[in-house]
Design a protein around this motif. Structure first.
Motif, PDB file in Angstrom:
ATOM      1  N   TYR A 201      10.697  31.429 -10.134  1.00 15.42           N
ATOM      2  CA  TYR A 201      10.379  30.366  -9.181  1.00 15.42           C
ATOM      3  C   TYR A 201      10.549  30.780  -7.715  1.00 15.42           C
ATOM      4  CZ  TYR A 201      15.465  29.775  -9.903  1.00 15.42           C
ATOM      5  OH  TYR A 201      16.822  29.992 -10.056  1.00 15.42           O
ATOM      6  N   GLY A 224       7.545  33.066  -8.781  1.00 16.72           N
ATOM      7  CA  GLY A 224       6.880  32.045  -9.577  1.00 16.72           C
ATOM      8  C   GLY A 224       5.412  31.842  -9.279  1.00 16.72           C
ATOM      9  N   LEU A 230       6.064  27.847  -7.189  1.00 14.72           N
ATOM     10  CA  LEU A 230       6.134  26.860  -8.273  1.00 14.72           C
ATOM     11  C   LEU A 230       4.937  26.872  -9.224  1.00 14.72           C
ATOM     12  CD1 LEU A 230       7.715  23.832  -6.380  1.00 14.72           C
ATOM     13  CD2 LEU A 230       8.741  25.148  -8.242  1.00 14.72           C
ATOM     14  N   PRO A 233       6.586  27.301 -12.724  1.00 11.68           N
ATOM     15  CA  PRO A 233       7.299  26.067 -13.087  1.00 11.68           C
ATOM     16  C   PRO A 233       6.363  24.879 -13.346  1.00 11.68           C
ATOM     17  CG  PRO A 233       8.500  27.203 -11.373  1.00 11.68           C
ATOM     18  CD  PRO A 233       7.207  27.940 -11.544  1.00 11.68           C
ATOM     19  N   GLU A 253      15.218  24.970 -14.840  1.00 12.09           N
ATOM     20  CA  GLU A 253      15.895  25.452 -13.630  1.00 12.09           C
ATOM     21  C   GLU A 253      14.882  25.688 -12.514  1.00 12.09           C
ATOM     22  OE1 GLU A 253      18.418  29.399 -12.329  1.00 12.09           O
ATOM     23  OE2 GLU A 253      18.967  28.407 -14.207  1.00 12.09           O
ATOM     24  N   HIS A 254      15.332  25.488 -11.270  1.00  9.35           N
ATOM     25  CA  HIS A 254      14.505  25.775 -10.104  1.00  9.35           C
ATOM     26  C   HIS A 254      15.417  26.126  -8.940  1.00  9.35           C
ATOM     27  CE1 HIS A 254      15.695  21.802  -8.637  1.00  9.35           C
ATOM     28  NE2 HIS A 254      15.224  21.259  -9.756  1.00  9.35           N
ATOM     29  N   GLN A 258      13.753  23.286  -4.223  1.00  4.28           N
ATOM     30  CA  GLN A 258      12.538  22.909  -4.942  1.00  4.28           C
ATOM     31  C   GLN A 258      12.669  21.618  -5.748  1.00  4.28           C
ATOM     32  OE1 GLN A 258      12.081  26.614  -7.098  1.00  4.28           O
ATOM     33  NE2 GLN A 258      10.470  27.330  -5.725  1.00  4.28           N
ATOM     34  N   ALA A 262       9.620  19.833  -7.735  1.00  2.00           N
ATOM     35  CA  ALA A 262       9.662  19.896  -9.193  1.00  2.00           C
ATOM     36  C   ALA A 262       9.594  18.496  -9.795  1.00  2.00           C
ATOM     37  CB  ALA A 262      10.918  20.623  -9.653  1.00  2.00           C
ATOM     38  N   THR A 277      17.140  15.298 -10.749  1.00  2.00           N
ATOM     39  CA  THR A 277      17.661  16.635 -10.506  1.00  2.00           C
ATOM     40  C   THR A 277      19.151  16.655 -10.829  1.00  2.00           C
ATOM     41  OG1 THR A 277      16.057  16.963  -8.738  1.00  2.00           O
ATOM     42  CG2 THR A 277      17.916  18.467  -8.795  1.00  2.00           C
ATOM     43  N   ARG A 286      19.785  22.160  -8.921  1.00  2.00           N
ATOM     44  CA  ARG A 286      19.045  23.317  -9.412  1.00  2.00           C
ATOM     45  C   ARG A 286      18.299  23.072 -10.715  1.00  2.00           C
ATOM     46  NH1 ARG A 286      20.965  28.268  -8.496  1.00  2.00           N
ATOM     47  NH2 ARG A 286      19.115  28.879  -9.659  1.00  2.00           N
TER      48      ARG A 286
END
Length: 303
Positions: A201, A224, A230, A233, A253-254, A258, A262, A277, A286
């Motif tokens: 990512y 990513g 992204l 993702p 996970e990111h 983000q 996301a 999140t 994350r």
């Protein structure tokens, strides 16, 4: 030199700690101890009661300390890392799992365990599996779970399979596949209970500062795609919308920055509720968590 004048393990470790700290290694003493244990063939060393040093220890220890001083990852030097309750083999060319990803694994384990406690045999899919860290954790901690792990890298598929077998997770399936393929795992469309992923990512202009990551983790597992990192993702989110059963859980996970994007990607599919999140072990946002909803269709519009 007399036996009494020969440096003991403590002196070697203290010297290595200084060398590593001067090289900028953030965990210098931990790594000095881990390298000493590796050279001695021991799981760990205690300086209070140090073991005797074999012939050649000074030479062999200096060699591995020099490799770490040059910022080669500790895990590559010793050949393994601990993730949750399992010891995993690691190798150059495959992403080294990080402690903060244990939070991601915990969410998947908890969901699978809850389903198993109700008498089910939950189907868990781990996309972009790498060493198999998350997949092996789920398979070993929730024996009733059926686990499928997927990675684009042939090296990762081989390593994850070896880690599964070493952990006794013989039923864990490890497959080669691209998360961007709309037919990936099509036989499981609408039947997966948990889809978990630690995908690449990192945006293209956010080159990692740590040499261990920048110079040793493969680009395939880091970047990513797209200007925001992204692309992969978002492909994971799309795969989750297709693969998850109603009520199924997405955990991904990111990067810390983000989270909003996301969550927006998950909401844009129209397939998820309770999109949120979750913080990692350090308290940073994350992890994307979202629940698959059933889409009742009236005419051409989802209700």
């Amino acid at each position: 030199m007399s036996r009494d004048a020969t440096p003991g393990l403590r002196a070697y470790v203290e010297g290595a700690t200084t060398v590593l700290a001067e090289a900028g290694v953030p965990s210098a003493r931990h790594d000095a101890l881990a390298l000493a244990a590796h050279v001695l063939g021991l799981p760990r060393v205690e300086l209070v009661l140090p073991p005797p040093l074999p012939a050649g220890f000074a030479r062999d220890y200096a060699a591995v300390v020099e490799r770490r001083r040059s910022r080669e990852p500790l895990q590559h030097i010793v050949g393994s890392t601990v993730f949750r309750y399992v010891t995993l083999r690691v190798a150059p060319g495959v992403f080294v799992p990080r402690p903060e990803t244990e939070t991601v694994a915990q969410l998947a384990v908890d969901e699978a365990a809850a389903l198993a406690a109700r008498g089910g045999r939950p189907l868990v899919v781990d996309l972009c599996t790498g060493t198999g860290a998350i997949a092996v954790s789920v398979a070993t901690e929730v024996p009733a779970a059926r686990v499928v792990a997927v990675d684009l890298s042939a090296d990762a598929v081989t390593l994850a399979g070896a880690n599964a077998r070493a952990a006794g997770a013989d039923d864990l399936r490890v497959l080669a596949g691209d998360v961007r393929d709309p037919a990936l795992l099509a036989e499981h469309d609408g039947t997966v209970d948990v889809l978990v992923s630690n995908p690449p990512y990192i945006p293209p202009d956010a080159v990692p500062l740590d040499p261990e990551v920048r110079d040793h983790d493969p680009d395939l597992a880091l970047y990513g795609g797209g200007s925001d990192g992204l692309d992969v993702p978002r492909a994971v989110v799309a795969a989750a919308a297709r693969l998850l059963a109603p009520g199924g859980l997405l955990v991904m996970e990111h990067a810390e920055v983000q989270g909003p994007a996301a969550c927006a990607a998950a909401r844009a599919t129209g397939a998820f509720a309770d999109v949120r999140t979750v913080p990692d072990l350090t308290g940073r946002p994350r992890t994307l968590v979202a629940r698959r909803v059933a889409l009742a269709v009236v005419g051409d519009s989802p209700a």
